[in-house]
Design an enzyme around this catalytic site. Sequence first.
Site, PDB file in Angstrom:
ATOM      1  N   LYS A 192       3.172  31.743  32.189  1.00  0.00           N
ATOM      2  CA  LYS A 192       3.031  30.520  31.934  1.00  0.00           C
ATOM      3  C   LYS A 192       1.506  30.258  31.837  1.00  0.00           C
ATOM      4  CE  LYS A 192       7.359  29.997  31.234  1.00  0.00           C
ATOM      5  NZ  LYS A 192       8.559  29.612  32.266  1.00  0.00           N
TER       6      LYS A 192
HETATM    7  C1  LIG Z   1       9.911  29.786  32.419  1.00  0.00           C
HETATM    8  C2  LIG Z   1      10.942  28.513  32.274  1.00  0.00           C
HETATM    9  C3  LIG Z   1      11.730  27.844  33.144  1.00  0.00           C
HETATM   10  C4  LIG Z   1      11.838  28.527  34.367  1.00  0.00           C
HETATM   11  O1  LIG Z   1      10.557  28.458  35.198  1.00  0.00           O
HETATM   12  P1  LIG Z   1      10.506  29.144  36.628  1.00  0.00           P
HETATM   13  O2  LIG Z   1       9.146  28.614  37.100  1.00  0.00           O
HETATM   14  O3  LIG Z   1      10.586  30.619  36.179  1.00  0.00           O
HETATM   15  O4  LIG Z   1      11.781  28.733  37.405  1.00  0.00           O
HETATM   16  C5  LIG Z   1      12.394  26.938  32.700  1.00  0.00           C
HETATM   17  N1  LIG Z   1      12.584  26.560  31.314  1.00  0.00           N
HETATM   18  C6  LIG Z   1      11.897  27.083  30.438  1.00  0.00           C
HETATM   19  C7  LIG Z   1      11.814  26.795  28.989  1.00  0.00           C
HETATM   20  C8  LIG Z   1      11.255  28.157  30.705  1.00  0.00           C
HETATM   21  O5  LIG Z   1      10.393  29.022  29.818  1.00  0.00           O
END
Ligand SMILES: *Cc1c(COP(=O)(O)O)cnc(C)c1O
Length: 391
Positions: free
Chosen positions: A189
Amino acid sequence: MNRNTDFIPFARPDIGRGEEEAVLRVLRSGWITTAGEAKSFEEEFARYVGSPHALAVSSATAGLHLALEALGVGPGDKVITSPYTFTATAGVIRHLGADPLFVDIAPGTFHLDPAGVEEAIAREGEKVRAVLPVHVGGEVRGMRRLAELAAKHGIALVEDAAHAFPSVTPQGFAGTLGEAGVYSFYATKTITTGEGGMVVTKSRQAAERMGMMRLHGIDREVWNRYTEQGASWRYAVMEAGFKYNMTDIAAALGRVQLRRAGEFLEKRKAIARSYRQAFARMDCLIAPGDSEGHAWHLFLLRVDEKKLSISRDAFIDKLQEAGIGTSVHFIPLHIHPYYEKRYGFRATDFPVAYATYRQVISLPIYPAMTEGQVRRVIEAVLSTAEAGRRI
Ligand SMILES: *Cc1c(COP(=O)(O)O)cnc(C)c1O
């Protein structure tokens, strides 16, 4: 499989000396789980996005679970969300015994269609407890309409802002536009803590509930009310809570990444600009629009199979052969076996989400990319499109 030694991965975190030193400082401090670093990270993050409350958590999935729980989502309820997302968005709804109510995305976008949301509310009435839009790729759309609808019908608005730090709208940062917003600091991210997330909310009550549920449902404050000086070994379990706290190791990493967020964003914006310019001349390539405030977590290129003699899947294979890692965001939830079986969906039940999925390719876009790598991605995409063009 890949023989190309300078393979460009789809994603790669940018971790520098500052992050290394911050983590080492925590490791050497003798206290490595949740304490001062997590608290400082929360304060700094809250200030950044302009929200009164921020809670650092172990993942965005944990944060979404906490937020929906705090807002009262429970068995029998429905939460409107998009099928065009990662399973975490809908999975947490199921954790609470509620069901996702999928509404298709609007044509030409990756985002929930507000008109469809309005229809779903009219159809399902009281059962709808919350609307959970997803800011796919870091782009925010339709939030004014969704906020109006939520307010009109007394429904909670919770943002899956996993891709959207820092996305800005005229109404404020993405994640601060409804009752609660949740960001992800997963390794791919826009900023990362390895694994981690942050929940923000304007509601003191929701923040208190999430703070308690995040750590076993324990309330240490309760004892202070009854004793003159609450002894530190005392605690009271008020609920069967979760274990969703963020460690100080992760928070220390996050604090440094947060300070670099502006620098990271500028680099992603520059890459997006280069891609958009380069792909504009090919009518078989549909590049994403340059909307104001976009966080550019993802560059969602669409290939028009009608104008190509090769499929999207073959396009991805060609890029892989050229040493370029890609991904697909998203395989819509309704065609995954769990959701398909539980709700009896067919691919065509959400035709826009399905058609978009069939076209989309996520290209590498991250601050650690060099100009040479950006050029190589552009050349590979253009030559693949060129070679596969229908004459
Ligand atoms: C990555 C992601 C999540 C979950 O994030 P984590 O921190 O890995 O739990 C939730 N929603 C979307 C759209 C994502 O891309």
